[in-house]
Design an enzyme around this catalytic site. Sequence first.
Site, PDB file in Angstrom:
ATOM      1  N   SER A   1       0.794  -1.210   0.000  1.00 41.47           N
ATOM      2  CA  SER A   1       0.000   0.000   0.000  1.00 41.47           C
ATOM      3  C   SER A   1       0.833   1.269   0.000  1.00 41.47           C
ATOM      4  O   SER A   1       1.557   1.555  -0.930  1.00 41.47           O
ATOM      5  CB  SER A   1      -0.949  -0.034   1.191  1.00 41.47           C
ATOM      6  OG  SER A   1      -1.884   0.990   1.110  1.00 41.47           O
TER       7      SER A   1
ATOM      8  N   LYS B   1      -0.774  -3.845  -3.558  1.00 43.38           N
ATOM      9  CA  LYS B   1      -2.095  -3.288  -3.271  1.00 43.38           C
ATOM     10  C   LYS B   1      -2.183  -1.899  -3.871  1.00 43.38           C
ATOM     11  O   LYS B   1      -1.541  -0.972  -3.394  1.00 43.38           O
ATOM     12  CB  LYS B   1      -2.359  -3.217  -1.782  1.00 43.38           C
ATOM     13  CG  LYS B   1      -3.756  -2.674  -1.510  1.00 43.38           C
ATOM     14  CD  LYS B   1      -4.047  -2.508  -0.064  1.00 43.38           C
ATOM     15  CE  LYS B   1      -5.433  -1.940   0.122  1.00 43.38           C
ATOM     16  NZ  LYS B   1      -5.561  -0.612  -0.504  1.00 43.38           N
TER      17      LYS B   1
ATOM     18  N   GLN C   1      -9.258   3.146  -0.209  1.00 46.80           N
ATOM     19  CA  GLN C   1     -10.598   3.125   0.352  1.00 46.80           C
ATOM     20  C   GLN C   1     -10.905   4.461   1.048  1.00 46.80           C
ATOM     21  O   GLN C   1     -10.002   5.153   1.497  1.00 46.80           O
ATOM     22  CB  GLN C   1     -10.745   1.994   1.370  1.00 46.80           C
ATOM     23  CG  GLN C   1     -10.781   0.608   0.759  1.00 46.80           C
ATOM     24  CD  GLN C   1      -9.487   0.221   0.091  1.00 46.80           C
ATOM     25  OE1 GLN C   1      -8.419   0.403   0.663  1.00 46.80           O
ATOM     26  NE2 GLN C   1      -9.562  -0.305  -1.118  1.00 46.80           N
TER      27      GLN C   1
END
Length: 499
Positions: free
Chosen positions: A329, A354, A358
Amino acid sequence: MNVQARYVAIIAVLAVLIGAAGSYVGIQYFGTATSEESNQTANATKDTENFGDLSKDDQQSFIEGLAGDTDLEKVEQAYSVIQENSLTEADNSQLVQGAIEGMLDTLEDPYSVYMDKETMKQFDESIGSSFQGIGAEVSMVNDKVTIVAPIKGSPAEEAGLKPNDQIIEVDGESVEGLDLYDAVLKIRGDKGSKVTLTVERPGASEPLEVELIRDEIPIETVYTDIKTIDGKKAGVIEITSFSEKTSKEFEKALQEVESENIEGLVIDVRGNPGGLFTDVQEILEQFITDEQPYVVVEDSEGEKSRYFSDIKEKKDYPITVLQDEGSASASEILSAAMNEAGGYDVVGTKSFGKGTVQQTIPMGDGSTIKLTLYKWLTPEGNWIHEEGVEPTVKVEQPEYFYTNPIEIEETLKLDDNNEQVKNVQQMLKGLGYEPGRTDGYFNKKTKTAVASFQSDHSLNETGEIDKDTGERIQELIVEEARDEDNDRQMDKALEVLFE
């Protein structure tokens, strides 16, 4: 402060902080995701907050839009039929929650999840100063609770939990069918309490059982060190996750190492499961010039937002970035930006992969939907989701770093041929004993190596691997893995720095 010894070897005692890839059970943040409760979201977890919550007007429009949708008449009808006629008692709030969870499940997106009040409270704690659990970032991968990375210094790290370990049972109860948050709630608990995890590990023939003692997990995210190579001084800054204070901690750490007149810098994000976008953003803005974006964010309509820094000049010293399979991430945003926009080398192994972001959408009663709204792209427009960031200089740790905990139920002896023998052979080789082979066949050379080890460590010299011998081998391998002198990846990062 000194960088704490990194324990990448998989041999140790387990302790998971379930959260990051979900939350901090680890990744919801079992890293990439979150901390114990946010795990489902793996790295995306804390990224959720990165772009800020929707405005109140947008939230209200979102909710009102649902109510006005004629397609939802069937949902309303089903709700009434169940409420009025079900033989099983129907709880109104559970029906509503089930409907929301059902809608999110159809997206087949492990990072889009519903969090009730209690889960949301735990998620908020996971980005605070500390929390209680095992200390591992987890995510939901192929419907299995998967570790993205253990948190530095946590019970999970010390127990040897590794990226891609899959948790299949908690205290003997299967977690199959549970969503990430529910699984994390089972793993998480009060400091001092015990939890036993049954873990499936790639390459291991049998599941591993690990007993962990939960602890207070402080969220200290930045560590510094100074290393000297060939007479040149290098600063090392390790970032273990991106929480709400990380960018400020990093700024202070950078000033600290720069005051030592460093001639180069290593930024270490190995095992970092991710976190808040805002924090990685503020860190990158200290290194990437305004000539090109350091990250690009794309919404569902294909509209792209490019993020730039304000600085005109790069640092006057070389920089390398260290990453591994546990880097996810926000860590991947940093690695990709430093390479593509900064021109710096990335050393280590391929990262987790990733590439989505969100955002939290409050539902008005304390519960929240975390929904994937964006994908992030590298400065050159690449989407690394499920692919990872490739290092420019690939370096793996010694084989024994990747071995599994030894579990001796039956003594291993001559002519045995299995994964346990292979595991021990790799360890013996790492400790300087030549087993003859490392393919799992217990031959005469392996027996001689075992006997030699037993003689050197005052054990019964049988040439067979019983419980006492296995435990001693494992204990010494853990020490080797923690020894900074054996960190090939760091050595290479320093070498590349001054090439």
